[in-house]
Design a protein around this motif. Structure first.
Motif, PDB file in Angstrom:
ATOM      1  N   GLY A 142       0.772  -1.229   0.000  1.00  0.00           N
ATOM      2  CA  GLY A 142       0.000   0.000   0.000  1.00  0.00           C
ATOM      3  C   GLY A 142       0.804   1.280   0.000  1.00  0.00           C
ATOM      4  N   LYS A 143       2.139   1.202  -0.063  1.00  0.00           N
ATOM      5  CA  LYS A 143       2.959   2.407  -0.052  1.00  0.00           C
ATOM      6  C   LYS A 143       2.790   3.183  -1.353  1.00  0.00           C
ATOM      7  N   THR A 144       2.879   4.506  -1.231  1.00  0.00           N
ATOM      8  CA  THR A 144       2.746   5.385  -2.396  1.00  0.00           C
ATOM      9  C   THR A 144       3.971   6.263  -2.534  1.00  0.00           C
ATOM     10  N   GLY A 145       4.086   6.915  -3.679  1.00  0.00           N
ATOM     11  CA  GLY A 145       5.203   7.824  -3.915  1.00  0.00           C
ATOM     12  C   GLY A 145       6.535   7.129  -4.062  1.00  0.00           C
ATOM     13  N   ILE A 146       6.530   5.885  -4.498  1.00  0.00           N
ATOM     14  CA  ILE A 146       7.761   5.112  -4.616  1.00  0.00           C
ATOM     15  C   ILE A 146       8.604   5.663  -5.779  1.00  0.00           C
ATOM     16  N   PRO A 147       9.928   5.864  -5.573  1.00  0.00           N
ATOM     17  CA  PRO A 147      10.785   6.362  -6.661  1.00  0.00           C
ATOM     18  C   PRO A 147      10.733   5.449  -7.881  1.00  0.00           C
ATOM     19  N   LEU A 148      10.907   6.049  -9.046  1.00  0.00           N
ATOM     20  CA  LEU A 148      10.749   5.308 -10.297  1.00  0.00           C
ATOM     21  C   LEU A 148      11.874   4.308 -10.528  1.00  0.00           C
ATOM     22  N   ASN A 149      13.029   4.535  -9.922  1.00  0.00           N
ATOM     23  CA  ASN A 149      14.156   3.615 -10.099  1.00  0.00           C
ATOM     24  C   ASN A 149      14.387   2.761  -8.854  1.00  0.00           C
ATOM     25  N   LYS A 150      13.347   2.537  -8.089  1.00  0.00           N
ATOM     26  CA  LYS A 150      13.449   1.820  -6.822  1.00  0.00           C
ATOM     27  C   LYS A 150      13.863   0.367  -7.022  1.00  0.00           C
ATOM     28  N   LEU A 196       6.909  -8.837 -10.997  1.00  0.00           N
ATOM     29  CA  LEU A 196       6.298  -7.527 -10.808  1.00  0.00           C
ATOM     30  C   LEU A 196       5.327  -7.267 -11.955  1.00  0.00           C
ATOM     31  N   PHE A 197       4.114  -6.773 -11.607  1.00  0.00           N
ATOM     32  CA  PHE A 197       3.087  -6.545 -12.611  1.00  0.00           C
ATOM     33  C   PHE A 197       2.603  -5.099 -12.580  1.00  0.00           C
ATOM     34  N   ARG A 198       2.311  -4.610 -13.784  1.00  0.00           N
ATOM     35  CA  ARG A 198       1.593  -3.351 -13.963  1.00  0.00           C
ATOM     36  C   ARG A 198       0.250  -3.730 -14.569  1.00  0.00           C
ATOM     37  N   GLY A 199      -0.778  -3.799 -13.705  1.00  0.00           N
ATOM     38  CA  GLY A 199      -2.037  -4.383 -14.157  1.00  0.00           C
ATOM     39  C   GLY A 199      -1.818  -5.863 -14.432  1.00  0.00           C
ATOM     40  N   THR A 200      -2.108  -6.277 -15.670  1.00  0.00           N
ATOM     41  CA  THR A 200      -1.863  -7.673 -16.054  1.00  0.00           C
ATOM     42  C   THR A 200      -0.559  -7.848 -16.804  1.00  0.00           C
ATOM     43  N   GLN A 201       0.146  -6.732 -17.049  1.00  0.00           N
ATOM     44  CA  GLN A 201       1.385  -6.782 -17.819  1.00  0.00           C
ATOM     45  C   GLN A 201       2.575  -6.977 -16.895  1.00  0.00           C
ATOM     46  N   GLU A 202       3.371  -8.004 -17.148  1.00  0.00           N
ATOM     47  CA  GLU A 202       4.551  -8.268 -16.321  1.00  0.00           C
ATOM     48  C   GLU A 202       5.669  -7.285 -16.665  1.00  0.00           C
ATOM     49  N   VAL A 203       6.356  -6.800 -15.633  1.00  0.00           N
ATOM     50  CA  VAL A 203       7.480  -5.883 -15.789  1.00  0.00           C
ATOM     51  C   VAL A 203       8.763  -6.698 -15.751  1.00  0.00           C
ATOM     52  N   SER A 204       9.581  -6.519 -16.755  1.00  0.00           N
ATOM     53  CA  SER A 204      10.830  -7.290 -16.812  1.00  0.00           C
ATOM     54  C   SER A 204      11.822  -6.793 -15.770  1.00  0.00           C
ATOM     55  N   GLY A 205      12.637  -7.713 -15.297  1.00  0.00           N
ATOM     56  CA  GLY A 205      13.647  -7.368 -14.312  1.00  0.00           C
ATOM     57  C   GLY A 205      14.464  -8.585 -13.943  1.00  0.00           C
ATOM     58  N   TYR A 214       1.412  -0.732  -9.142  1.00  0.00           N
ATOM     59  CA  TYR A 214       2.148  -1.966  -9.425  1.00  0.00           C
ATOM     60  C   TYR A 214       1.825  -2.985  -8.347  1.00  0.00           C
ATOM     61  N   GLU A 215       2.120  -4.248  -8.647  1.00  0.00           N
ATOM     62  CA  GLU A 215       1.945  -5.305  -7.663  1.00  0.00           C
ATOM     63  C   GLU A 215       3.111  -6.274  -7.743  1.00  0.00           C
ATOM     64  N   LEU A 216       3.741  -6.483  -6.589  1.00  0.00           N
ATOM     65  CA  LEU A 216       4.805  -7.477  -6.458  1.00  0.00           C
ATOM     66  C   LEU A 216       4.169  -8.796  -6.059  1.00  0.00           C
ATOM     67  N   SER A 253       2.391 -14.292  -1.786  1.00  0.00           N
ATOM     68  CA  SER A 253       2.141 -12.980  -1.202  1.00  0.00           C
ATOM     69  C   SER A 253       2.063 -11.940  -2.306  1.00  0.00           C
ATOM     70  N   ARG A 254       1.094 -11.019  -2.173  1.00  0.00           N
ATOM     71  CA  ARG A 254       0.925  -9.936  -3.141  1.00  0.00           C
ATOM     72  C   ARG A 254       1.098  -8.604  -2.415  1.00  0.00           C
ATOM     73  N   VAL A 255       1.947  -7.749  -2.964  1.00  0.00           N
ATOM     74  CA  VAL A 255       2.263  -6.466  -2.333  1.00  0.00           C
ATOM     75  C   VAL A 255       2.003  -5.345  -3.339  1.00  0.00           C
ATOM     76  N   PRO A 256       0.842  -4.663  -3.255  1.00  0.00           N
ATOM     77  CA  PRO A 256       0.598  -3.544  -4.156  1.00  0.00           C
ATOM     78  C   PRO A 256       1.293  -2.277  -3.668  1.00  0.00           C
ATOM     79  N   PHE A 257       1.720  -1.430  -4.596  1.00  0.00           N
ATOM     80  CA  PHE A 257       2.285  -0.126  -4.256  1.00  0.00           C
ATOM     81  C   PHE A 257       2.100   0.789  -5.446  1.00  0.00           C
ATOM     82  N   THR A 258       2.282   2.084  -5.248  1.00  0.00           N
ATOM     83  CA  THR A 258       2.098   3.075  -6.306  1.00  0.00           C
ATOM     84  C   THR A 258       3.310   3.982  -6.389  1.00  0.00           C
TER      85      THR A 258
END
Length: 917
Positions: free
Chosen positions: A169-177, A198-207, A233-235, A253-258
């Motif tokens: 539920g954390k917000t304001g997370i830096p973009l390069n975190k 890591l997901f943005r909606g249903t789209q997986e974020v590469s990493g 985003y959701e981890l 475990s699912r961890v959403p953040f913005t």
């Protein structure tokens, strides 16, 4: 005390403030626990099953379930000790207010202490096997127990998530975190790639997913590119993650953040919490590294490289677990992205518990949004400073003011807050106070359960209700001065310092203690006086007691840089002052006091060796010896070569008996590391270093107990120099033995050394002989003064500083002399009328000619001041002499307070030792 009780005490003594870490808060993911082995209910306490410690350094492949074979897959490593280990963790927000956690295996007694962050702590390894009970005691910053936990180490248990950063539920997370996941125990790296996503909606974020080096049981997910701003985003962490036993994570475990819009800045500083630490051998402490950017924001998710210096005193694992290996001092380092921080670790089995604490001021004020620096010192039961102890700083009202430890000394603070003088820097604990909002908060400093408080007012002033003066009582030596200060006190108890000139001061007895307009009290005569201070409509009174002492005898000791002095009073008490780096002044040493100048010294006489009544004292380089009326010899101080004669090489700040049943009539301590005593039989005995035969025996490098000087000669007096010794017999014959590289034995030739006493050349008859560092001098029965040996500094007094002299040669003077004393590079003597003369080096004013200069004086120079003397003592770079009127005066190097004048200012003029009439 039981072993369990001792473990609890030891762990509490190692407690450190978590506020500095907590102010850089880690984000808790908040995933709940799930049923573990045997249907365990959800619990915030995580205790893993045990595994072989060394096996934890490598991981079985996830592709070969149940197989113990090792391959190149990496895992998070734990303790590097042998045996089995388990990992203990506590979820954030579990023990709110907790500052430290002491973790103990109640079966084996193994223990480790760690800091608390947001009411929890990351995994900590502890030696344990299946079935062992683990007890966790959580204490707050005042040392009070706020929580207790007990759990049994299971035979098998799946891993869990302790926390994530960012948290749910954390917000304001830096973009390069960098995303950090901390598990309850180490996991297999090869199990991570498809299990942490890591997901943005249903789209997986590469990493990429890797083990986060330097943080116990932590994993790093690093997105390939910066995240999108203001985006949800959701981890997702699945049970594909496996521990070292190949057990899967207990649940997904699912961890959403913005995200926000900012970019995390590069790391600019790293701090280790704590920055310094005192431990006993065998203690373990989990250190923490906090990285920040230039703006002071915490930066997480970066690898930490832990390492120690090359000394065997302490070791550190790859995740910051510090172990005390042997007594001494060492350094632990943490490096994050090329930025390094260090932590000093001092290991001693003789640590004393803190009995009291003192903060630098009772109260102060700061504006909301402003900062203020504060300091504290700790004392043992005897009033000795205790440095390098873990300290807890806390505030009673975080909405008004917060406090965090600081590794930096203040840019501006009255240096005389500690007993009227600046305290040794190594013994001071600094912190920063930040004003949050208008109001009053109390800042509390705590060490070993002992606390002191400062009242901080933020914003608008409160009404003044009282007036206070410090100190409220004091004892001063005769001729000593002290600064008194006053403060107004507001309705919250906060004190605001007042200018001393705004206070009207008066003394009930100015003949005993006078006070000027600036608040400085001068002790003028023995007795008591009341100092009354008036300010506004308020009045305060202080009782001042002035003490005096008469010294029967005195001995100057020390080295060229750091001197100390000891004396016997007519009250039969022993007094010392000056350098105490080895305990030679008779007080416990301050760890780190070996620095130049040392951290531990006293500028005025203090009473030492209680219960002893010495008839003679002899001060050496870094130690002191005393002789009782019954002929027993005792020594104290630094003891690397057995110079204390106590049958070992352990230092002791308390007098220890010289290991001998002999009855001594005289004792002499040296410029280096050996001591000699004269037995009632007339035979000489020596102990300590014997590298050049200075003990008078052959075939040994050192002796920790007295050995008989060879030759069967009976002496009436002895003098100990650097690496040689001299004595005089009843018929006036002088003998010397030991090092003769510069001709200091006076036997007419240069030899590297001799362990056999040799007669001084020329058939001369001496009234006395004195041995310096590498030269010697003697007064003949006729009163003529001769010197021989090294002349590089003009210490022979013959008008030159160019050549050594192998036989006694006259000092350039027609005077007759009654006493002579040789130091390392200068010599002083008294003529038959009591006038003092000195010659040689004067770089510290040790010649007493009124100036301090590097110039050499190769002939006797009169000591200024018009005094006459009847006793003389020289050592290091200072000189002391008793005036014919009774008081002792000293001059020369005073950077460690060896002159006893209450300051550390070097003097080329004789100054009276404090306390004497």
């Amino acid at each position: 005390m039981t072993r369990t009780g001792w473990i609890a005490f030891r762990n509490f003594r190692l407690a450190v403030l978590a506020a500095g870490v907590a102010s850089c808060s880690q984000d808790a993911a908040g995933p709940g626990g799930v049923a573990g082995e045997g249907g365990d209910p959800p619990s915030p306490l995580f205790v893993s099953n045990s595994r072989p410690a060394m096996a934890s350094l490598m991981a079985p492949s996830a592709n070969t379930p149940g197989q113990p074979a090792f391959n190149a897959a990496r895992s998070v490593s734990g303790s590097a000790t042998d045996g089995n280990i388990a990992y203990i963790a506590l979820q954030s927000q579990t023990a709110i207010g907790g500052a430290t956690a002491s973790i103990t295996n109640t079966r084996s007694g193994a223990a480790v202490t760690t800091t608390m962050v947001d009411g929890g702590f990351d995994p900590v390894p502890i030696p344990a096997s299946s079935g062992d009970n683990v007890a966790i005691v959580v204490r707050n910053s005042s040392g009070d127990v706020v929580a207790n936990f007990n759990n049994t180490v299971p035979s098998r248990r799946p891993p869990k998530i302790v926390r994530t950063s960012p948290g749910r539920g954390k917000t304001g997370i830096p973009l390069n975190k960098n995303i950090e996941i901390v598990f309850s125990e180490p996991v297999i790296e090869s199990s991570l790639a498809s299990s942490i996503r890591l997901f943005r909606g249903t789209q997986e974020v590469s990493g990429t997913t890797t083990i986060l080096q330097g943080v116990t049981a932590a994993v790093l997910f690093k997105p390939t590119s910066n995240l999108e701003p203001n985006t949800a985003y959701e981890l997702v962490v699945t049970n594909g993650v496996r521990d070292l036993d190949n057990d899967p994570l207990d649940s997904t475990s699912r961890v959403p953040f913005t995200t926000g819009t900012s970019v995390e800045a590069p790391i600019a500083s790293v701090t280790i919490i704590p920055d310094r630490l005192s431990m006993r051998v065998g203690d373990q402490f989990q250190a923490a590294a906090v990285a920040k950017d230039a703006a002071g924001n915490e930066v997480t998710g970066h690898e930490v490289r832990w390492f120690a210096d090359t000394l065997p005193t302490v070791s550190v694992t790859s995740t910051g677990l510090v172990t005390a290996r042997s007594e001494g001092a060492g350094r632990i380092f943490a490096e994050v992205d090329g930025v390094t921080a260090g932590m000093s670790v001092f290991v001693s089995n003789g640590l004393l518990a803190a009995a009291s604490l003192k903060v630098a001021f009772d109260s102060s004020s700061v504006a909301a949004g402003g900062t203020l620096q504060i300091a504290a010192v700790a004392f043992d039961a005897d009033g000795n400073l205790l440095p390098h102890r873990p300290i807890q700083w806390s505030t009673t009202n975080t909405s008004v003011a917060v406090v965090a430890p600081s590794n930096q000394p203040p840019t501006a603070m009255d240096p005389t807050w500690f007993n009227g003088s600046a305290p040794p820097s190594l013994a001071v604990y600094w912190a920063n106070i930040s004003g949050v909002a208008n109001g009053v908060a109390r800042i509390i400093a705590t060490i070993d359960g002992r606390s002191d408080t400062a009242v901080i007012t933020v914003g608008s002033s409160l009404p003044v209700v009282a007036f206070d003066v410090i100190p409220d009582t004091t004892t001063l030596w005769l001729h000593e001065s002290a600064q008194f200060k006053g403060s107004s006190v507001n309705s919250a108890g906060a004190r605001t310092p007042l200018a001393a000139t705004d206070i009207q001061w008066e003394s009930s007895n100015p003949n005993v203690a006078s006070i000027g307009a600036s608040g400085v009290v001068d002790a003028r005569a023995a007795g008591s006086a009341s100092i009354t201070a008036h300010w506004s409509t308020y009045t305060a009174t202080i009782l001042v007691t002035v003490a005096q002492v008469t010294f029967e005898s005195l001995s100057a000791g020390g080295t060229q840089l750091n001197g100390h002095t000891c004396a016997i009073g007519t009250d039969a008490a022993t007094y010392c002052w000056g350098n105490n780096s080895g305990g030679q002044v008779g007080r416990p040493t301050v760890l780190g006091a070996e620095l130049e100048p040392p951290a531990s010294f006293f500028t005025k006489p203090i009473t030492v060796a209680p219960g002893f009544a010495f008839k003679k004292l002899a001060t050496g380089s870094t130690y002191t010896c005393g002789l009782t009326a019954s002929g027993e010899a005792y020594c104290w101080g630094h003891n690397p070569n057995g110079e204390l004669g106590s049958n070992n090489t352990s230092d002791s700040w308390q007098p220890v008996r010289v290991s001998s049943d002999l009855t001594f009539v005289d004792i002499a301590a040296g410029n280096e590391h050996h001591t000699c005593g004269l037995a009632s039989s007339g035979r000489a005995f020596c102990w300590g270093l014997n590298a050049n035969g200075e003990l008078g025996v052959a075939g040994m490098f050192e002796s920790h107990a007295p050995v008989t000087v060879s030759g069967g000669i009976n002496f009436t007096s002895l003098s100990v120099g650097g690496h040689h010794t001299c004595g005089v017999t009843s018929d006036g014959t002088g003998y010397c033995w030991g090092d003769n590289l510069h001709g200091q034995l006076g036997v007419g030739t240069i030899a590297s050394q001799t362990a056999t006493p040799l007669p001084i050349a020329g058939g001369l008859k001496f009234a006395m002989v004195t041995a310096g560092e590498a030269h010697s001098c003697g007064i003949l029965v006729t009163g003529s003064l001769l010197c021989w040996g090294a002349d590089g500094f003009g210490a022979l007094g013959n008008g030159t500083d160019q050549g050594d002299t192998f036989v006694p040669a006259p000092v350039t003077s027609a005077l007759k002399f009654s006493a002579v004393a040789a130091g390392p590079v200068h010599t002083c003597a008294l003529d038959v009328d009591g006038h003092a003369y000195c010659w040689g080096a004067n770089d510290a004013g040790q010649l007493g000619i009124g100036i301090v200069t590097p110039s050499l004086f190769t002939t006797p120079q009169p000591v200024v001041g018009g005094l006459t003397f009847d006793k003389l003592s020289v050592r290091g770079a200072h000189t002391c002499a008793r005036s014919a009127a009774g008081p002792w005066y000293c001059w020369g190097n005073n950077q460690t307070g060896a002159l006893g004048a209450g300051t550390s200012t070097t003097s080329g003029l004789p100054v009276k030792v404090l306390g004497q009439p």
